[in-house]
Design a protein around this motif. Sequence first.
Motif, PDB file in Angstrom:
ATOM      1  N   TYR B  33       0.885  -1.084  -0.198  1.00  0.00           N
ATOM      2  CA  TYR B  33      -0.050   0.271   0.051  1.00  0.00           C
ATOM      3  C   TYR B  33       0.988   1.193   0.076  1.00  0.00           C
ATOM      4  N   TYR B  35       0.417   5.336   0.981  1.00  0.00           N
ATOM      5  CA  TYR B  35      -0.291   6.165   1.466  1.00  0.00           C
ATOM      6  C   TYR B  35       0.306   7.660   1.736  1.00  0.00           C
ATOM      7  N   PHE B  45      -5.105   7.298   1.459  1.00  0.00           N
ATOM      8  CA  PHE B  45      -4.765   6.242   0.650  1.00  0.00           C
ATOM      9  C   PHE B  45      -4.527   6.611  -0.671  1.00  0.00           C
ATOM     10  N   TYR B  48      -3.173   0.368  -3.971  1.00  0.00           N
ATOM     11  CA  TYR B  48      -2.900  -1.026  -3.199  1.00  0.00           C
ATOM     12  C   TYR B  48      -2.660  -2.020  -4.361  1.00  0.00           C
ATOM     13  N   ASP B  56      -5.305  -1.290  -7.121  1.00  0.00           N
ATOM     14  CA  ASP B  56      -6.668  -0.256  -6.755  1.00  0.00           C
ATOM     15  C   ASP B  56      -5.805   1.013  -6.938  1.00  0.00           C
ATOM     16  N   GLY B  99      -6.250 -11.037   3.722  1.00  0.00           N
ATOM     17  CA  GLY B  99      -7.891 -10.674   4.326  1.00  0.00           C
ATOM     18  C   GLY B  99      -7.758  -9.128   4.912  1.00  0.00           C
ATOM     19  N   ALA B 100      -9.105  -8.715   5.141  1.00  0.00           N
ATOM     20  CA  ALA B 100      -9.227  -7.475   5.583  1.00  0.00           C
ATOM     21  C   ALA B 100      -8.839  -7.240   7.040  1.00  0.00           C
ATOM     22  N   GLY B 101      -8.418  -8.289   7.741  1.00  0.00           N
ATOM     23  CA  GLY B 101      -8.077  -8.162   9.042  1.00  0.00           C
ATOM     24  C   GLY B 101      -6.412  -8.115   9.217  1.00  0.00           C
ATOM     25  N   ASP B 102      -5.739  -8.045   7.909  1.00  0.00           N
ATOM     26  CA  ASP B 102      -4.498  -8.223   8.036  1.00  0.00           C
ATOM     27  C   ASP B 102      -3.932  -6.850   8.727  1.00  0.00           C
ATOM     28  N   THR B 103      -2.707  -7.258   9.448  1.00  0.00           N
ATOM     29  CA  THR B 103      -2.096  -5.982  10.024  1.00  0.00           C
ATOM     30  C   THR B 103      -1.145  -5.488   8.927  1.00  0.00           C
ATOM     31  N   GLN B 104      -1.066  -4.075   8.719  1.00  0.00           N
ATOM     32  CA  GLN B 104      -0.246  -3.367   7.826  1.00  0.00           C
ATOM     33  C   GLN B 104       1.011  -3.003   8.673  1.00  0.00           C
ATOM     34  N   TYR B 105       2.087  -3.293   7.847  1.00  0.00           N
ATOM     35  CA  TYR B 105       3.325  -3.019   8.513  1.00  0.00           C
ATOM     36  C   TYR B 105       4.110  -1.826   7.739  1.00  0.00           C
ATOM     37  N   PHE B 106       4.404  -0.746   8.550  1.00  0.00           N
ATOM     38  CA  PHE B 106       4.523   0.625   7.739  1.00  0.00           C
ATOM     39  C   PHE B 106       6.090   0.689   7.836  1.00  0.00           C
ATOM     40  N   GLY B 107       6.528   1.357   6.777  1.00  0.00           N
ATOM     41  CA  GLY B 107       8.024   2.019   6.521  1.00  0.00           C
ATOM     42  C   GLY B 107       8.057   3.347   7.315  1.00  0.00           C
TER      43      GLY B 107
END
Lengths: 115, 115
Positions: B33, B35, B45, B48, B56, B99-107
């Motif tokens: 993703y 952002y 956003f 994706y 997306d 899935g939608a419950g995934d944790t997103q890990y940010f840089g």
Amino acid sequence: AQSVSQHNHHVILSEAASLELGCNYSYGGTVNLFWYVQYPGQHLQLLLKYFSGDPLVKGIKGFEAEFIKSKFSFNLRKPSVQWSDTAEYFCAVTSYAGNNRKLIWGLGTSLAVNP
Amino acid sequence: GAGVSQSPSNKVTEKGKDVELRCDPISGHTALYWYRQSLGQGLEFLIYFQGNSAPDKSGLPSDRFSAERTGGSVSTLTIQRTQQEDSAVYLCASSHGQGAGDTQYFGPGTRLTVL
């Protein structure tokens, strides 16, 4: 369209005070809810998330949040804050609609804890 | 293991120039993703990627913005003919893509300043 509202933009507390940060979202379907935290100079990181099951979710560092579906809310709480909790807190939501997995974010709440 | 990395950490450019921002996701993460975080704003956003599916792009603010992801790993966000309003922190995140419950890990983000 989905949206997320965080009602407190700036919060100042003294150590040991209790914390509650409000988060409301607008979406009628199944959602996943997240609280992320950004400590000064650090990356955004996950604090806790609601996926399914018990609506009271416990996260790291003594934080918890309660999903109240009827109120479209996911407020963050901590009974006793510490100076190290000073950070920016973001509420986010994602839905199961189609393949949409993007997070919709609130504007964030800046928390300052005075020692 | 290594987290999400982004480069450069800071980029100062002149209005009208093109810039490229790079993101290396966590190995094995199929979702990526982008952002944008502007001063005083929440996270916005942009785009994706999920595996080999069409991205997306619904969040890209104009046709000056584009992104690609090569080999399902590294991603590049390109901004053509930069404008001053493009100044922001650009964040990349990755997740398992389950899935939608995934944790997103940010840089750590790339801070872009357009003069």
